[in-house]
Design a protein around this motif. Structure first.
Motif, short mmCIF file in Angstrom:
data_model
loop_
_atom_site.label_atom_id
_atom_site.label_comp_id
_atom_site.label_asym_id
_atom_site.label_seq_id
_atom_site.Cartn_x
_atom_site.Cartn_y
_atom_site.Cartn_z
N UNK A 111 0.80 -1.26 -0.01
CA UNK A 111 0.01 0.11 -0.08
C UNK A 111 0.75 1.32 0.05
N UNK A 112 2.11 1.12 0.27
CA UNK A 112 2.97 2.34 0.30
C UNK A 112 3.89 2.65 -0.76
N UNK A 113 4.27 1.57 -1.45
CA UNK A 113 5.45 1.67 -2.42
C UNK A 113 4.98 2.30 -3.65
N UNK A 114 5.70 3.02 -4.45
CA UNK A 114 5.34 3.70 -5.55
C UNK A 114 5.57 2.97 -6.87
N UNK A 115 6.51 2.04 -6.68
CA UNK A 115 6.99 1.24 -8.04
C UNK A 115 6.73 -0.18 -8.00
N UNK A 116 6.36 -0.60 -9.14
CA UNK A 116 6.12 -2.20 -9.34
C UNK A 116 7.19 -2.90 -8.90
N UNK A 117 8.36 -2.30 -9.08
CA UNK A 117 9.66 -3.03 -8.78
C UNK A 117 9.73 -3.35 -7.34
N UNK A 118 9.40 -2.26 -6.54
CA UNK A 118 9.67 -2.34 -5.14
C UNK A 118 8.43 -3.49 -4.53
N UNK A 119 7.10 -3.13 -5.04
CA UNK A 119 6.06 -4.09 -4.62
C UNK A 119 6.26 -5.44 -4.97
N UNK A 120 7.07 -5.79 -6.23
CA UNK A 120 7.21 -7.30 -6.61
C UNK A 120 8.36 -7.66 -5.50
N UNK A 121 9.40 -6.94 -5.25
CA UNK A 121 10.48 -7.49 -4.72
C UNK A 121 9.93 -7.77 -3.05
N UNK A 122 9.06 -7.06 -2.64
CA UNK A 122 8.47 -7.14 -1.31
C UNK A 122 7.67 -8.39 -1.14
N UNK A 123 7.04 -8.60 -2.42
CA UNK A 123 5.96 -9.78 -2.27
C UNK A 123 6.85 -11.08 -2.56
N UNK A 124 7.88 -11.10 -2.95
CA UNK A 124 8.62 -12.10 -3.28
C UNK A 124 9.43 -12.34 -1.75
N UNK A 125 9.89 -11.37 -0.98
CA UNK A 125 10.38 -11.61 0.38
C UNK A 125 9.38 -12.37 1.10
N UNK A 126 8.20 -11.71 1.38
CA UNK A 126 7.00 -12.07 2.05
C UNK A 126 6.95 -13.70 1.75
N UNK A 127 6.77 -14.03 0.43
CA UNK A 127 6.60 -15.30 -0.02
C UNK A 127 7.38 -16.13 0.30
N UNK A 128 8.89 -15.79 0.22
CA UNK A 128 9.99 -16.70 0.76
C UNK A 128 9.83 -17.18 2.40
N UNK A 129 9.95 -15.92 2.86
CA UNK A 129 10.20 -15.98 4.34
C UNK A 129 9.08 -16.46 5.17
N UNK A 130 7.95 -16.40 4.89
CA UNK A 130 6.68 -16.93 5.41
C UNK A 130 6.99 -18.51 5.68
N UNK A 131 6.99 -19.11 4.52
CA UNK A 131 7.16 -20.69 5.00
C UNK A 131 8.57 -21.20 5.72
N UNK A 132 9.56 -20.23 5.68
CA UNK A 132 10.75 -20.54 6.57
C UNK A 132 10.49 -20.25 8.00
N UNK A 133 9.64 -19.40 8.01
CA UNK A 133 9.29 -19.13 9.64
C UNK A 133 8.68 -20.30 10.10
N UNK A 134 7.70 -20.89 9.31
CA UNK A 134 6.96 -22.09 9.61
C UNK A 134 7.96 -23.31 9.84
N UNK A 135 8.96 -23.27 8.85
CA UNK A 135 9.80 -24.45 9.02
C UNK A 135 10.66 -24.58 10.26
N UNK A 136 11.06 -23.34 10.43
CA UNK A 136 11.85 -23.31 11.61
C UNK A 136 11.20 -23.44 13.17
N UNK A 137 9.95 -22.93 13.31
CA UNK A 137 9.08 -23.05 14.12
C UNK A 137 8.72 -24.61 14.30
#
Length: 190
Positions: free
Chosen positions: A63-89
């Motif tokens: 909701x805050x970023x102005x560019x598609x590149x930043x939004x896409x990178x942020x989505x990639x970070x969220x998609x990668x790190x969410x499952x890693x949190x579950x694995x480590x838990x």
């Protein structure tokens, strides 16, 4: 003689069955509960809140970023790190260790435990109150620092850890986040 051979065969079958059961713990994802040391526990217990903060930052970008590149990178970070949190838990539960409890904005005491790359509560509030190009710059700058901290933690796990799955995840985190740092530095230049 037949009876002796029968008893011997039965003993052999029992020994093979026990050997097979014993080897299961060393293969694949089951190894998360087999062998671990304090470095593995510290890695998982530290990386979970570290990843949770990165996910929190990444969610802001939608909701805050102005560019598609930043939004896409942020989505990639969220998609990668969410499952890693579950694995480590899952690992921590299997090891009989405490799983850190994070939370949404304000629920975590950001940066209070000296983990490398963690943002303070003030940093997080500042990021959340910015938008557009200012958000993009702040997000990229903060996420580079955050990723550098995760890479440092991952290298420590690779040097000191014992659990093969945790070491493999540390290698993946180092590779993924080093690549993302390069992308973010390029985005900051443009």
């Amino acid at each position: 003689m037949k009876r002796f051979i029968g008893v011997l065969a039965l003993a052999l079958v029992a020994a093979l069955a026990l050997t097979a059961c014993g080897n299961d713990a060393g293969n694949g994802s089951s190894s998360s509960s087999s062998e671990f040391n304090d470095a593995d526990v510290t890695f998982a217990q530290s990386m979970i809140p570290h990843h949770e903060q990165a996910v929190e930052m990444a969610k802001m970008a939608a909701s805050h970023a102005s560019t598609a590149e930043v939004k896409d990178l942020a989505a990639k970070i969220e998609a990668a790190q969410g499952p890693e949190i579950k694995t480590m838990s899952v690992w921590l539960k299997a090891w009989g260790k405490d799983v850190p409890s994070g939370g949404s904005m304000g629920g975590m005491n950001h940066g209070s435990d000296g983990m490398p790359g963690m943002m303070t509560n003030a940093d997080m509030m500042s990021l959340d109150s910015s938008d557009g190009a200012a958000f993009d710059r702040m997000f990229l700058t903060m996420m580079i620092e955050h990723h550098e901290g995760a890479v440092e933690m991952a290298k420590t796990e690779q040097a000191d850890g014992k659990n093969p799955d945790a070491i493999a995840l540390a290698k993946k985190i180092e590779a993924d986040q080093t690549a993302e740092i390069a992308v973010m530095k390029d985005l900051l230049k443009s």
